[in-house]
Design a protein around this motif. Structure first.
Motif, mmCIF file in Angstrom:
data_model
loop_
_atom_site.group_PDB
_atom_site.id
_atom_site.type_symbol
_atom_site.label_atom_id
_atom_site.label_comp_id
_atom_site.label_asym_id
_atom_site.label_seq_id
_atom_site.Cartn_x
_atom_site.Cartn_y
_atom_site.Cartn_z
ATOM 1 N N MET A 154 0.836 -1.204 0.000
ATOM 2 C CA MET A 154 0.000 0.000 0.000
ATOM 3 C C MET A 154 0.868 1.251 0.000
ATOM 4 N N ALA A 155 1.976 1.208 0.730
ATOM 5 C CA ALA A 155 2.907 2.338 0.689
ATOM 6 C C ALA A 155 3.407 2.529 -0.745
ATOM 7 N N MET A 156 3.701 1.403 -1.408
ATOM 8 C CA MET A 156 4.156 1.493 -2.806
ATOM 9 C C MET A 156 3.093 2.139 -3.671
ATOM 10 N N SER A 157 1.840 1.753 -3.447
ATOM 11 C CA SER A 157 0.783 2.291 -4.307
ATOM 12 C C SER A 157 0.621 3.790 -4.090
ATOM 13 N N TRP A 158 0.879 4.253 -2.860
ATOM 14 C CA TRP A 158 0.763 5.697 -2.632
ATOM 15 C C TRP A 158 1.925 6.469 -3.257
ATOM 16 N N ILE A 159 3.078 5.850 -3.274
ATOM 17 C CA ILE A 159 4.204 6.520 -3.946
ATOM 18 C C ILE A 159 3.897 6.659 -5.436
ATOM 19 N N LEU A 160 3.358 5.580 -6.007
ATOM 20 C CA LEU A 160 3.002 5.641 -7.424
ATOM 21 C C LEU A 160 1.918 6.693 -7.652
ATOM 22 N N PHE A 161 0.967 6.736 -6.734
ATOM 23 C CA PHE A 161 -0.111 7.718 -6.856
ATOM 24 C C PHE A 161 0.465 9.133 -6.884
ATOM 25 N N VAL A 162 1.398 9.402 -5.984
ATOM 26 C CA VAL A 162 1.979 10.750 -5.917
ATOM 27 C C VAL A 162 2.727 11.074 -7.218
ATOM 28 N N ILE A 163 3.481 10.093 -7.718
ATOM 29 C CA ILE A 163 4.223 10.325 -8.962
ATOM 30 C C ILE A 163 3.265 10.659 -10.099
ATOM 31 N N VAL A 164 2.238 9.825 -10.241
ATOM 32 C CA VAL A 164 1.299 10.029 -11.342
ATOM 33 C C VAL A 164 0.527 11.329 -11.156
ATOM 34 N N PHE A 165 0.184 11.629 -9.914
ATOM 35 C CA PHE A 165 -0.549 12.849 -9.606
ATOM 36 C C PHE A 165 0.264 14.083 -10.018
ATOM 37 N N ILE A 166 1.542 14.097 -9.632
ATOM 38 C CA ILE A 166 2.399 15.241 -9.961
ATOM 39 C C ILE A 166 2.511 15.388 -11.478
ATOM 40 N N LEU A 167 2.721 14.268 -12.156
ATOM 41 C CA LEU A 167 2.859 14.335 -13.612
ATOM 42 C C LEU A 167 1.584 14.834 -14.268
ATOM 43 N N THR A 168 0.451 14.403 -13.738
ATOM 44 C CA THR A 168 -0.818 14.816 -14.324
ATOM 45 C C THR A 168 -1.064 16.308 -14.094
ATOM 46 N N ILE A 169 -0.773 16.781 -12.881
ATOM 47 C CA ILE A 169 -0.903 18.216 -12.594
ATOM 48 C C ILE A 169 -0.005 19.016 -13.546
ATOM 49 N N PHE A 170 1.222 18.534 -13.688
ATOM 50 C CA PHE A 170 2.195 19.154 -14.578
ATOM 51 C C PHE A 170 1.624 19.249 -15.990
ATOM 52 N N ASN A 171 1.039 18.129 -16.428
ATOM 53 C CA ASN A 171 0.405 18.081 -17.743
ATOM 54 C C ASN A 171 -0.709 19.108 -17.864
ATOM 55 N N LEU A 172 -1.541 19.186 -16.833
ATOM 56 C CA LEU A 172 -2.677 20.099 -16.862
ATOM 57 C C LEU A 172 -2.209 21.544 -16.892
ATOM 58 N N LYS A 173 -1.128 21.829 -16.155
ATOM 59 C CA LYS A 173 -0.601 23.194 -16.127
ATOM 60 C C LYS A 173 0.011 23.573 -17.476
ATOM 61 N N LEU A 174 0.620 22.548 -18.090
ATOM 62 C CA LEU A 174 1.294 22.795 -19.355
ATOM 63 C C LEU A 174 0.303 22.918 -20.511
ATOM 64 N N ALA A 175 -0.857 22.306 -20.320
ATOM 65 C CA ALA A 175 -1.820 22.188 -21.408
ATOM 66 C C ALA A 175 -2.182 23.517 -22.091
#
Lengths: 440, 303
Positions: free
Chosen positions: B271-292
């Motif tokens: 579960m800790a692993m899944s949250w790390i992945l969540f944070v990574i994907v979340f940051i990338l998605t926010i980055f994408n949205l900001k860049l859009a």
């Protein structure tokens, strides 16, 4: 902004309440009554992954026989695919509503006992000790801190199949198969039939059919872990074994190894059936494929050759147990069924109909004499039963259940040539020791 | 006290909430609980059945400092995402541009290229395992006609990930359909105007087609980025025993997480692993949205 905060807190609170419902307790105190059907019989839910058209009728016949043998228990068979069954079992245990008997991997029985997934069976065994029914090696694999958490059902081993006609053609005596590694090499060289850069017939390749770990086990006569959970893989002997394995790869070459491997994997035109491969190490059930796809093959079977004379023909096996998941409400009835399932009659029936090694010694020996087998079948089955005395299991150590994922990649690298045997073993030793340290 | 009539705006927003209500109920009932639970449990030694003791940040600390397989799996996954996302996006755009021509028999081609997207799952992986077989597979056979000695694909740690990316490229048909649909929606008048101004095919493609389909590109990049980080099945099916070999080259993040959860029963750790992945994907998605807003062009949008 404040509203948002309140909203988030509300959601989080709600979520906690919701998740609390499905909590992590295994005892559901509300539903302790056993499941009973309309005839007043206790219903035992039995989960297996035996759904194939060969296995399903056999296990269902055993269940029918049991149901008819008494009038208090009704066993209900539930088939689940191999890929799902144990994750579903785990979810059912966590939800507090597990099945009553499940067929599970023998090698992780102790781990499931430690994690309280499987029920401690000692209270039943105190009343009726059935442990002597089974091969001791299998029984020991079910123990965690001295208590059993699963009853052995079936097992397997690894033996060497060889093509007698190829032996004759190469001027070897088909009744004298190789007994040591040195002979194996010598015989293989004689059996090789080279055609240009390719081979018309390959004598033997040790890593088709079994892995490097079986050869290490064969050479050492014991697994990586001793009784005290001490781990040892970085030894001079293991280095020698790995280099020996690599020498076969170097001899035949990457291309030959890969293309044969592909034929073996695809299960069409297995090179052993077509006579393109003279010897292969396999589980005895490999015979059923010979029977079905190459009925005219003139073959023999023998225990794995020994590292050097007197070292022992140690082989490797696995198997499955019948266990009662923690939280089962019908454990008494489940135990009755498990006793039946692992008793001589059911085990012999399973052994003969499936051509499978069973855990019950008496049943295995009776099956070897069964007149339902052909001559070849009897030969293979007898050898399989005999081979159990050399067969070791490698139950996963509770302290480091996934240690092989720290060894396998290094051995892969070694076989691919990017590490020496010494480096691969030293790295494996260090990595696994770290893991054990971390898990302590 | 007179009843205040609802304004149009309010009414509309209430309708809006009613429309999204089924999703919100579903989210609260089935997703939010496990989500919060997994976050809480990631700070424990939860193993599903027998224990759940608070261990602080031990799981996270162990992952970052002591677990070499964690880094291997993260690297494998990043490698896959970095190559597969741009390649499949470009591949899909290229393919849909080709399939957007007006020639006879186009429907047949469109069907053919879409077929792989209909076929999916384990059957396809098995098929590719045979195709990529170094000795007997079709791929190396075809390469050999051109005098190329094909690699060992799924048996060589350097080639396993490219093999899977290659396989993914074969099934770009799914996103191709999205691009094709949006390309068909590009107004003809734009092309006509450009032609009058003397634009050639390339210019039309880069200055009209691409900008007009940027919303779909954006959607595709975001979803395939998220999907790419979740790669699991391919490695589970296509490596020996589902172990992620050879040499751990297919040990993707989710495969390792699955192994921790269901073969080692280290659920808290997983579960800790899944949250790390969540944070990574979340940051990338926010980055994408900001860049859009810099590159995504919405028609009718006020700038």
């Amino acid at each position: 902004m404040n509203k948002l905060k309140v909203f988030i807190i509300l959601i989080a609170g709600l979520a906690l309440i919701l998740s609390g419902c499905s909590g992590f307790q295994t005892n559901n105190s509300g539903g302790d009554e056993a499941a009973v059907n309309e005839d007043g019989k206790t219903v035992v839910d039995f989960w297996t992954f035996w759904g194939s058209e060969i296995r399903r009728p056999i296990i269902e016949q055993i269940i029918t026989d049991f149901n008819e043998s008494q009038d208090e228990i009704e066993v209900k068979h539930t088939y689940l695919p191999f890929g799902d069954i144990w994750t579903k079992e785990l979810a059912a245990i966590a939800a507090g509503d597990p099945p009553d008997v499940v067929i599970n991997d023998i090698n992780a029985t102790a781990l499931r006992g430690q994690k309280k997934q499987a029920m401690n069976l000692s209270k039943f065994l105190e009343e009726d000790d059935i442990s002597k029914r089974f091969y001791p090696e299998l029984w020991d694999a079910t123990l965690y801190e001295g208590d059993s958490y699963g009853i052995p059902f079936n097992t397997d081993t690894r033996v060497l199949f060889y093509n007698k006609d190829a032996f004759k053609e190469a001027g070897l005596d088909p009744e004298k198969p190789p007994t040591t590694w040195a002979e194996l090499e010598e015989y293989a060289a004689k059996l090789d039939k080279k055609a240009g850069s390719n081979y018309d017939r390959v004598g033997f390749y040790p890593l088709w059919g079994i892995g490097y770990d079986v050869w290490l086990l064969n050479a050492n006569g014991q697994s990586y872990f001793d009784d005290q959970d001490n781990f040892e893989v970085d030894t001079a002997k293991n280095e020698e074994v790995l280099n020996w394995l690599k020498s076969w790869k170097d001899k035949y070459g990457e291309d030959v190894v890969n293309s044969y491997q592909a034929q073996i994997d695809s299960q069409q035109g297995h090179p052993f059936f077509t006579g393109d491969l003279a010897m292969i190490a396999q589980a005895p059930t490999f015979y059923t494929q010979i029977r079905d796809y190459a009925p005219d093959l003139n073959f023999g079977v023998i225990e794995l050759p020994e590292y050097e004379e007197g070292n022992g023909n140690t082989s490797w096996g696995g198997g499955f147990v019948a266990e009662i998941p923690e939280g089962s409400k019908n454990s008494e009835a489940a135990w009755e069924f498990i006793k039946y399932l692992t008793d001589v009659e059911a085990q012999e029936y399973w052994a003969v109909k499936n051509f499978d090694n069973v855990a019950n010694i008496e049943a295995a020996e009776a099956a070897a004499k069964s007149d339902e087998f052909t001559e070849d079948g009897t030969m293979v089955y007898e050898k399989a039963v005999e081979n159990m005395e050399h067969t070791l299991l490698t139950p996963v150590p509770v302290i480091a259940p996934d240690f092989t994922s720290l060894i396998n990649p290094n051995i892969d690298e070694f076989l691919l040539g990017s590490m020496t045997a010494k480096e691969a073993l030293a790295k494996s030793q260090a990595d696994v020791e770290n893991l054990i340290e971390k898990n302590k | 006290m007179g009843k205040k009539r609802l304004t149009m705006r309010r009414k509309e927003s209430i309708y809006g909430y009613i429309f999204v209500l089924p999703w919100i109920i579903g989210f609260l009932a089935f997703t939010a609980g496990p989500l919060v639970f997994s976050f809480v449990a990631s700070f424990t030694n939860y193993n599903i059945t027998s224990q759940m003791d608070f261990v602080g940040a031990e799981n996270y600390q162990g992952l970052f400092t002591e677990d070499s397989l964690f880094w291997t799996s993260l690297w494998n996954t990043l490698y896959f995402v970095i190559f597969s996302v741009p390649l499949t996006t470009i591949g899909a755009i290229f393919l849909s541009a080709l399939l957007n021509q007006d020639i006879p028999g186009m429907r047949v081609f469109r069907t053919l290229y879409y077929l792989p997207a209909v076929l999916s799952g384990v059957g396809v992986y098995m098929l590719w395992m045979q195709l990529l077989d170094p000795g007997t597979g079709m791929v190396n056979l075809v390469l050999s006609w051109f005098g190329i000695d094909g690699p060992n694909w799924l048996f060589d740690p350097d080639w396993t990930k490219p093999s899977i990316i290659f396989m993914k490229l074969w099934s770009v048909g799914g996103s191709m359909l999205l691009y094709l649909a949006s390309m068909q929606g590009v107004s003809k008048s734009l092309y006509e105007a450009a032609e009058i101004d003397g634009a050639n095919t390339w210019k039309k493609f880069f200055h009209i087609t691409i900008p007009m389909i940027t919303p779909v590109i954006f959607f595709d990049v975001v979803t395939s980025l998220i999907g790419g980080f979740q790669i699991f099945q391919e490695a589970y099916v296509m490596s020996n025993n589902g172990e992620g070999g050879p040499a751990n080259s297919l040990l993707f993040y989710n495969l390792y997480m699955w192994k921790q959860a269901f073969t080692n029963f280290n659920m808290g750790y997983a579960m800790a692993m899944s949250w790390i992945l969540f944070v990574i994907v979340f940051i990338l998605t926010i980055f994408n949205l900001k860049l859009a807003p810099r590159w995504v062009h919405y028609e009718g949008e006020e700038k």
